[in-house]
Structures are given as structure tokens and as C-alpha cells.
Scaffold this active site. Sequence first.
Site, PDB file in Angstrom:
ATOM      1  CG  ASP A 200      -2.131   1.167   1.123  1.00 39.46           C
ATOM      2  OD1 ASP A 200      -2.915   0.806   0.325  1.00 39.46           O
ATOM      3  OD2 ASP A 200      -1.534   2.283   1.720  1.00 39.46           O
TER       4      ASP A 200
ATOM      5  CD  GLU B 179      -1.438   6.195   2.664  1.00 37.61           C
ATOM      6  OE1 GLU B 179      -2.069   7.204   2.008  1.00 37.61           O
ATOM      7  OE2 GLU B 179      -2.091   5.194   2.923  1.00 37.61           O
TER       8      GLU B 179
ATOM      9  CG  HIS C  86      -6.560   6.972   4.182  1.00 32.22           C
ATOM     10  ND1 HIS C  86      -6.725   6.455   3.013  1.00 32.22           N
ATOM     11  CD2 HIS C  86      -7.883   7.232   4.726  1.00 32.22           C
ATOM     12  CE1 HIS C  86      -8.003   6.442   2.470  1.00 32.22           C
ATOM     13  NE2 HIS C  86      -8.718   7.011   3.643  1.00 32.22           N
TER      14      HIS C  86
ATOM     15  CG  ASP D 232      -4.605   1.772   4.587  1.00 30.16           C
ATOM     16  OD1 ASP D 232      -4.874   1.717   5.632  1.00 30.16           O
ATOM     17  OD2 ASP D 232      -4.764   2.698   3.748  1.00 30.16           O
TER      18      ASP D 232
END
Length: 600
Positions: free
Chosen positions: A58, A60, A202, A207
Amino acid sequence: MSVVARTVGLVTANLLAPAPGGRLDLEGATRAGAGVPLQIGFDEIGVPLSEVTFVVVDLETTGGSPTQCEITEIGAVKVRGGEVLGEFQTLVDPGGPVPPMITVLTGITDAMLVGAPRIGEVLPAFLEFAGFGPTTVLVAHNARFDVGFLRAAASRLEMPWPSPAVVDTVALARRTVTRDEAPNNKLGTLAALFGATTSPDHRALHDARATVDVLHGLLGRLAPLGATHLEDLATLGDPVPHKRRRKATLADSLPTGPGVYQFLGPGGEVLYVGKAVNLRRRVRSYFTAAEKRKRIGEMVDLTQEVRPIPCATELEAAVRELRLIAELDPPYNRRSRKPHRRPWIRLTDEPFPRLSIVRSVPAGRSAEAIGPFSSRAAAQSALEALEEAFTVRRCSQRLPVVPSAEARACALAEMGRCGAPCTGAQSLEDYAEVAASVRAGLTSAAGPVVAALRARIGTLAGQQRYEEAAAERDRLRAYLVAARRTQRLRPLWRSPQLVAARRTEDGGWEVVLVRYGRLAGTSTVPRGVNPMPTIDALVATGEEVPAPSTVLGASGTEEAELIADWIEHPATRLVQHEEGDEPLAWPVDGAAKYPLPPTA
């Protein structure tokens, strides 16, 4: 801030039973800059899901565009067979400020990124952690986003992207989760549905952990639908009935080596026969969307059992398939089942021979025939090519040595296309020279035929009679195809015995025994073992093949061509050869010397 990668303990999960897997992409990543979806590789199928390493990742980022925005955090979890093998987490300095909206969403601030490594340091570390290989799959929720950023970063750093297999949990959820269960396919919604131990917030690692639990829940739901293998996941978007997917278990007990498989119907009747390098892998593919033939899909729906016939080598499997199709006449095999009925061209046995299309040629006349042809039309085209090249008579009646007083020459004689032996205008000796030229055209000298037809094509093209020129081109092609086949296979058909060997990938030997063009035996010899005792045993115990009564030898054309392909491989070595009445060689002026004309 440094990159953190650590190994942790066992996590309860439900990975599915052993099943082949492969490269796939479910509505996910595309190749960098090309927009080409990753395709499943059939050479990679065969890895059970319980043996697949899933790298769940995952990211960001500072925004939604891989070309304009940067990664701010990477989190990944590596799992296999329900066990977490390791975790990877790091913040990433994007080289600029984090937009306020992103800070509100993720909680990542500019202050948190002070001292964080740049992507040039992080990406190599992540790839080393992932260790992408043939049994490793990259997993992400909305994989197009995450993989797009990773590829873009690799491109900017001029690093090669490994292009791993990709699974998108969003795409899996669309196949298995109904609107009654979850209003959408967001990660938080699915994590709640499957009782994930970590709530997504998030932040990359949190995540990724939630995505692991979602992945396991989705795979557990897909198993009863027959999606127990990676190639099944790759084809879930295609309309394969569930009852067909469930039949994939028929392949579970099959061996993984080369062989022949038979699909059996409700009454035990053989519906279809096929061959495979890997029996289990090939049979499993029939129960997925990789199989798109409507007729074969109908056959699979009728199948109640799959019967394997393991073979020592791939050549043996290919030959057994041909023989079983000819013997059993399965309703769903469309391959020709009567090769012995295909037409040939030969010279008739009479004082003034002519060319004739026949269904069989005695073995003693093999030097005066070419074939077999795929159809009578093809044979007729080749016959017309020969008649264009030689002034051989074309009338069908049998001519006496002494012509009748009432005999009259035909129009072809007046045109100079026939010597008119029917009227005595051409003697027996003179016609014998014509017949000898035709025999050479059938056996060893394709040059006169090629020259005559090329000249005719050139004349017609110069007169802008293109349709007629195309017809002559097709006649030349029909002749060359049949002549090549005959000149290639005739030495095999006439050879009492041939033994050849080829090195295997593991350093051993694959040995083949051929008698009159028929595979009489095959065996393998392990690496480091003297192959000669095995060869002697194979010769002593191989199938006894009597001398054939027809030119076709002891096998059909397709079997002989398989053997010829194997023998002509550069790695094959000839061990023993008992020549028949022809050497194991191409004629110097044979049909193989000339390129085939293009098809229309």
C-alpha cells in the site's frame, strides 16, 4: 528516518488448497507507459496458492497522478501459506511539501518527512524485500494506483521494473461480494466485512495488513467456485459457469509429467484425446476461461472423468495422441482420422504411363509418387503443375504399344503439349525419356517444374492476366509442399531401423527407436549413466514392425513428421541407422531447395 523491514510470526489465514498459478492482472496494473495488460503465462501455471508468496503493498502519495505526484509512504506485508514472512514500512521524502488535503487524509505532515529517505533509496530496498520471482505475486487494493506509482518511480530512476504478477483485491471483491453484503468495495468496508484484525486508516502498513485479511477472505470465497489456482483468478472476469470451474478438481490427481489425457463422458466413452507436457497443468486449463472454444466447452461440460496416460517423453505423448485419435475416433477431435485415405500422385504402370491421382501406392512404387495431399483438389493442382512442366500424355485410356490405325491425335498434340504416342508419332523409347523426367520431378529434381511454372507465371503477369498467374502459383505451391513432404519422409518410411538420442535439460538422454517411420520405442537415461545398455535394451524390446506394403510406411504422415522434426533437431545425435533403399538425405535438387510461393 530509516527503512524498517522485519520478520514476524504466524498470522491465521485461509490460503487455498494446492493449485497451479501464474502471471495475472485483474483489472489492475498495466505495463509502464504501454497500457498493455499483463497476461497469464502458461509456462508459469502450476504453483499451488499455498506455495505462492503474496507481497501485499500500500502507498501513500502527494496526489493521484504517478507522473506529477510523489510517494510519501510505502507499507508491505509478505505472506505465504498463511504465514507472515516479513513486513516493510518507511516514510519517503517526496522532495516537496505535502498538500494540506493529503495531510488531512493520511496524517502525514512535512515535519514527519524531515530526514526520511528519498525514493531512490527506498525503491531498491522494497524490491529486495519483495524478492519478485516466478512464484511471487504483488497484491494491492486498487492495484492500478499503487503499481502505477511504483513503475513511474522505477522509470524516473532508470531502474528495471520486474513486472510481477498482480492481483487486485478490488477486482476480486467485484466477483464475490454482493451489494447486500457491502455497499461498496472500499478497503474499510471490506475489512469490516471480513473481520480484519487491523483497521485501515490511510497509513501504508496498516492498510497493507488490512488488505492481507481481505485477500484471504476473498480467496476463501472463491475456492468453492473452482478458483483455486492463479490462472483461475486471472480469468474470473470471463463467463465460465461455476459447474465447469468446479470440475477442475478432476485434474488434481493427475501427474505433472508428459502424457496423453482422455476426457470421458457419462458412459465412460472417450469424448476427446489430447497431449500435454504437463498433464495436470494442461487439463486444468480446460476448466478456466483460457479455453474459449465453444465446442470444447460443450465437451468439458459432459466430462465426468479424465484418464491420464503418462509417457516417458514428449515425443511419445504426441505420437500416442495421434494413434488414439485414429483408433478411438473421439467425437470432439477434428483432426483427420483417415490419413491412409489421402490422395497421392503417381505414374501408372503401363508402356506409356500417365500421371494419376490414387488413394494408395504400393511400397515398390515409392520412387514414382508424391503425397499424401490434404485434399483431392490439392492433388489435382500439383498434377497440373507437373503436366505444365512435362509433355506427358493426359488422356485417360490405356495405350497399346502398337497404335490403332484409326487413332487420331488430340488438340494437345497439335499445340506441342503431347508427343501423340497414341498415333505412333512418339516411339516407346522417346516416351520413356519423358516418363523418366516425370519420375525425377516426383522424386529428386524439382528444378524443371519450378522453372516451367515460374516462366508461365511471368508470362501471364506480363499480360496482366493476374488471376491465371495466381492459379499457376497455387499449382506450384501444391506441388512443392507435397514433394517436400515425400522427399523428407520417404527415407524414414523405407528405413528398417533408426536409433537417435538427444540430451535432456537435466543432462541425461532421451532415446528414440524408429522402424519404417513408426515410433517403436522411447526411453530416458539419467545424467551420468552410460546410455548404451539402455539403447541395446530398447532395440531388443522395441515394437516389431514388419516391412510396410505401401509407400506410406508403417505410420501415418503426421507421426512420421513428428519423428522427422525430432530427428532434425540440432541437438539430436544419430546412434544407429539401417538404410532402406534410400539414404537419409534430401535430394540435391529436391523441393526443399526452392521457397514456397506465398498463399493468396
